[in-house]
Design an enzyme around this catalytic site. Structure first.
Site, short mmCIF file in Angstrom:
data_model
loop_
_atom_site.label_atom_id
_atom_site.label_comp_id
_atom_site.label_asym_id
_atom_site.label_seq_id
_atom_site.Cartn_x
_atom_site.Cartn_y
_atom_site.Cartn_z
N ALA A 159 42.06 4.29 74.56
CA ALA A 159 41.82 5.00 73.72
C ALA A 159 41.49 5.09 72.53
CB ALA A 159 42.73 6.95 73.95
N GLY B 268 39.55 2.45 71.85
CA GLY B 268 38.31 3.46 72.71
C GLY B 268 37.89 4.10 71.16
N ASP B 269 38.48 4.88 70.71
CA ASP B 269 38.20 5.60 69.70
C ASP B 269 37.72 4.65 68.27
OD1 ASP B 269 37.99 8.40 67.81
OD2 ASP B 269 39.78 7.03 66.49
N ALA B 270 37.97 3.56 67.92
CA ALA B 270 37.80 2.53 67.10
C ALA B 270 36.29 2.16 66.85
CB ALA B 270 38.67 1.29 66.65
N SER C 114 34.22 4.58 67.00
CA SER C 114 33.29 5.80 66.54
C SER C 114 32.47 5.24 65.41
CB SER C 114 34.87 5.65 65.14
OG SER C 114 34.31 6.13 64.28
#
Length: 126
Positions: A12, A15-17, A20
């Site tokens: 995560a 994945g967040d980076a 975004s």
């Protein structure tokens, strides 16, 4: 890199980076240049509530493979040290599952699949 050994929160984190950055690139390509506007628009995609909604759409429409669903569960069921600021616990956990999927697809070099899922999200957001 051995992906099987990575926990859901690590997936995560990546994945967040990645998600975004993809959303930011998309918004800039649309011609937006004011940082305040870009930030407000990006929240429509990168917030826990938005990611929860995207994940539910994927699951409700059987878009994810069994392997992808397992990755989502790994992320969703991860023990996290952080507390959601603007979302309830279930929404936050689903968002973490969504981000884990994104991180997994990125790290496993499944760029075509990542782009396919992103296109579905962007089409829905238009």
């Amino acid at each position: 890199m051995e992906l099987a050994g990575l926990n859901g929160t690590t997936l995560a984190f990546i994945g967040d980076a990645v998600f975004s950055l993809q959303i930011r690139e998309y918004l800039v390509e649309l011609g937006n240049q004011k940082p305040n506007t870009l930030q407000k628009l990006s929240v429509q995609y990168v917030s826990a509530k938005a990611q929860d909604k995207f994940l539910k759409t994927f699951l409700d429409n059987n878009i994810l493979s069994e392997e992808e669903q397992l990755i989502v569960k790994r992320g969703r069921n991860s023990k996290t040290q952080t507390i959601a600021k603007n979302a309830d616990v279930i929404t936050y956990r689903n968002s973490t599952g969504f981000e884990a999927l994104w991180g997994y697809l990125y790290l496993s070099k499944q760029e075509e699949r990542l782009n396919e899922l992103l296109a579905m999200i962007l089409k829905k957001g238009e």
